[in-house]
Design an enzyme around this catalytic site. Structure first.
Site, PDB file in Angstrom:
ATOM      1  N   VAL A  15     -31.590  28.906  32.050  1.00  0.00           N
ATOM      2  CA  VAL A  15     -32.672  28.787  31.068  1.00  0.00           C
ATOM      3  C   VAL A  15     -32.501  27.558  30.189  1.00  0.00           C
ATOM      4  O   VAL A  15     -33.476  26.911  29.795  1.00  0.00           O
ATOM      5  CB  VAL A  15     -32.739  30.067  30.208  1.00  0.00           C
ATOM      6  CG1 VAL A  15     -33.660  29.890  29.009  1.00  0.00           C
ATOM      7  CG2 VAL A  15     -33.187  31.248  31.061  1.00  0.00           C
ATOM      8  N   GLY A  32     -38.070  49.027  45.353  1.00  0.00           N
ATOM      9  CA  GLY A  32     -36.654  49.275  45.110  1.00  0.00           C
ATOM     10  C   GLY A  32     -36.182  48.599  43.843  1.00  0.00           C
ATOM     11  O   GLY A  32     -36.770  47.604  43.391  1.00  0.00           O
ATOM     12  N   VAL A  45     -35.648  50.010  37.971  1.00  0.00           N
ATOM     13  CA  VAL A  45     -35.773  48.552  37.870  1.00  0.00           C
ATOM     14  C   VAL A  45     -35.201  48.067  36.541  1.00  0.00           C
ATOM     15  O   VAL A  45     -34.451  47.085  36.483  1.00  0.00           O
ATOM     16  CB  VAL A  45     -37.242  48.120  38.011  1.00  0.00           C
ATOM     17  CG1 VAL A  45     -37.374  46.604  37.848  1.00  0.00           C
ATOM     18  CG2 VAL A  45     -37.803  48.561  39.354  1.00  0.00           C
ATOM     19  N   LYS A  79     -52.998  46.422  44.138  1.00  0.00           N
ATOM     20  CA  LYS A  79     -52.388  45.172  44.566  1.00  0.00           C
ATOM     21  C   LYS A  79     -53.410  44.247  45.224  1.00  0.00           C
ATOM     22  O   LYS A  79     -53.365  43.024  45.037  1.00  0.00           O
ATOM     23  CB  LYS A  79     -51.231  45.476  45.527  1.00  0.00           C
ATOM     24  CG  LYS A  79     -50.087  46.228  44.868  1.00  0.00           C
ATOM     25  CD  LYS A  79     -49.074  46.739  45.871  1.00  0.00           C
ATOM     26  CE  LYS A  79     -47.945  47.498  45.191  1.00  0.00           C
ATOM     27  NZ  LYS A  79     -47.001  48.107  46.164  1.00  0.00           N
ATOM     28  N   GLY A 138     -38.901  50.312  28.833  1.00  0.00           N
ATOM     29  CA  GLY A 138     -38.640  51.099  30.035  1.00  0.00           C
ATOM     30  C   GLY A 138     -37.317  50.727  30.666  1.00  0.00           C
ATOM     31  O   GLY A 138     -36.997  49.542  30.796  1.00  0.00           O
ATOM     32  N   ASP A 186     -52.371  52.671  45.231  1.00  0.00           N
ATOM     33  CA  ASP A 186     -51.370  51.640  44.962  1.00  0.00           C
ATOM     34  C   ASP A 186     -51.751  50.331  45.648  1.00  0.00           C
ATOM     35  O   ASP A 186     -51.750  49.257  45.035  1.00  0.00           O
ATOM     36  CB  ASP A 186     -49.999  52.125  45.446  1.00  0.00           C
ATOM     37  CG  ASP A 186     -48.920  51.068  45.318  1.00  0.00           C
ATOM     38  OD1 ASP A 186     -48.370  50.912  44.223  1.00  0.00           O
ATOM     39  OD2 ASP A 186     -48.628  50.390  46.329  1.00  0.00           O
TER      40      ASP A 186
END
Length: 432
Positions: A35, A306, A16, A204, A12, A200
């Site tokens: 990392v 966002g 985002v 959550k 995807g 939604d």
């Protein structure tokens, strides 16, 4: 620094995903330093590669399943929905690939299955971005507060509904016109059903309750009510009582009289005092209020949605998973040891604010009060205002089982002296 690369598959590439891709490509050196090894974007699965000319074409594929099966270390999923994503992530976990996802719908129904697959293979499953966007919330619940006893998690976890209710409170406008304005400004989706009907937030709430109470809670366990029935009159009534209306996700550890514990998880509109920390959270922002035995009261606040804020949470999980790959460690596992039962909404203690239009004559309050007494519901406050041949009666109750409160309202509505039950709303944030 290790020479071994950590290879990442991205499923995807919307708002985002585009931000995640940008950071992986443009800030590769910085990520490698964090990392301890280079992080390489191995491929990006999108539905139509030709619609993404801005992305490196050699990375694009429309075969997400093949990308998951390829030689990658971490799968980042930002597609959403249940199928076929569930199958891809199970495949990744069973093959030992760590998974980073923002998919609240999938997690709220299938987190147990995903966690079991991760445990069997030793892979990591991270999902900070699934609740409250950029706000660091899930990691504190499952790591920082792991040694504490959390009793309550209550918060605003949907920016669309919070924007609508905040605007109604500020302007006095009705629900429909405020929703139209929210859509025009981009705060509401073309189809706002998942937001305004509470789906939604319920997803959550299931994730929050599962983490906070070490119990598997699914979205179907969460009592859900949306905001479509909220009127300008409801908002005005709340203002008269120095309260405001919010759609809250409320997850509680409830202790019965015999000492047995259960979990309550619910999403619905509530009136809260304007002095409460959540009352001042306006616009599209999110905030979650956590109560724990040792830590006391904690508040998490920030942008809940966002591209950039959500990508921040995704990238935080990605770095954690990549570090584990490099160092040979493992992230936190599922904690469901408490296995508490989920308490039905009818048995959950709540408080009601009830507004009635009643006949303006003697004995009305006595008849109404008798209905409350019949169902063993105690009245905390009454306010009455007369006008012509009718009167407005506002009643706030003490805490009682929700079923008893609902039965009381039903009985009141049948009284000859009651012309109309104008509104019924639950009350939170005050001593009961």
């Amino acid at each position: 620094m290790s020479d071994e690369r950590v290879r990442v598959a991205l499923l995807g590439c919307g708002t985002v995903g585009s931000e995640v891709t940008r950071v992986l490509l443009d800030e590769a050196d910085e990520l490698a330093a964090r990392v301890g090894a280079p992080v390489e974007l191995a491929g990006i699965a999108v539905r139509r590669p030709d619609k993404h000319p801005e992305l490196p074409q050699e990375l694009l594929t429309n075969d997400a399943g093949a990308l998951v099966e390829s030689d990658v270390d971490i799968v980042v999923e930002l597609i959403g929905g249940i199928e076929p994503v569930r199958g891809w992530l199970l495949t990744a976990l069973r093959k030992g690939r760590s998974v980073v996802t923002a998919n609240k719908a999938l997690l709220s129904e299938h987190s147990a299955e995903l966690a079991e697959a991760a445990d069997l293979s030793g892979a990591d499953l991270y999902y900070e971005a699934s609740v409250a966007g950029a706000i660091p919330l899930l990691r504190p619940l499952r790591e920082s507060l792991a040694g504490d006893r959390i009793t309550r998690v209550m918060g605003i976890v949907n920016g669309t509904t919070n924007y609508i209710l905040s605007a109604m409170d500020a302007t006095g406008a009705g629900y429909a016109e405020t929703l139209d304005e929210a859509s025009r400004l981009g705060y509401a989706e073309a189809d706002p059903t998942a937001d305004v009907d509470g789906y939604d937030a319920a997803s959550k709430a299931a994730i929050l309750a599962s983490l906070a109470f070490h119990t598997r809670v699914t979205a179907s366990d969460v009592h859900r009510e949306g905001i479509a029935g909220i009127t300008a009159s409801d908002i005005a009534a709340a203002r008269l009582l120095n309260r405001t209306v919010k759609l809250l996700a409320i997850c509680e550890r409830v202790t019965a009289d015999d000492g047995t514990e259960s979990v309550s998880a619910r999403v619905h509109p509530v009136m809260i005092p304007r002095s409460h920390q959540l009352a001042g959270v306006n616009g599209a922002f999110n905030a979650v209020y956590v109560e724990a035995d040792a830590a006391g009261e904690l508040m998490f606040y920030g942008q809940g949605a966002g591209g950039a804020p959500t990508a921040s949470a995704v990238l935080g999980d990605l770095v954690a998973a990549a570090r584990n790959r490099v160092a040979g460690g493992r992230g936190p596992r599922e904690s469901a040891h408490a296995a508490l039962p989920v308490r039905p909404m009818g048995q959950t203690p709540t408080r009601y604010h009830i507004s009635l239009d009643v006949a303006d004559r003697a004995g009305v309050l006595a008849q109404v009060a008798q209905a409350f007494a019949t169902h063993d519901v105690s009245i905390a406050a009454v306010r009455q205002r007369d006008r012509n041949s009718t009167a407005s009666l506002v009643i706030v109750t003490h805490s009682a089982p929700d079923a008893a409160l609902r039965a009381t309202v039903d009985e009141i509505g049948k009284l000859d002296v009651v012309r109309e039950v104008v509104s019924v709303m639950r009350v939170e944030g005050e001593d009961s």
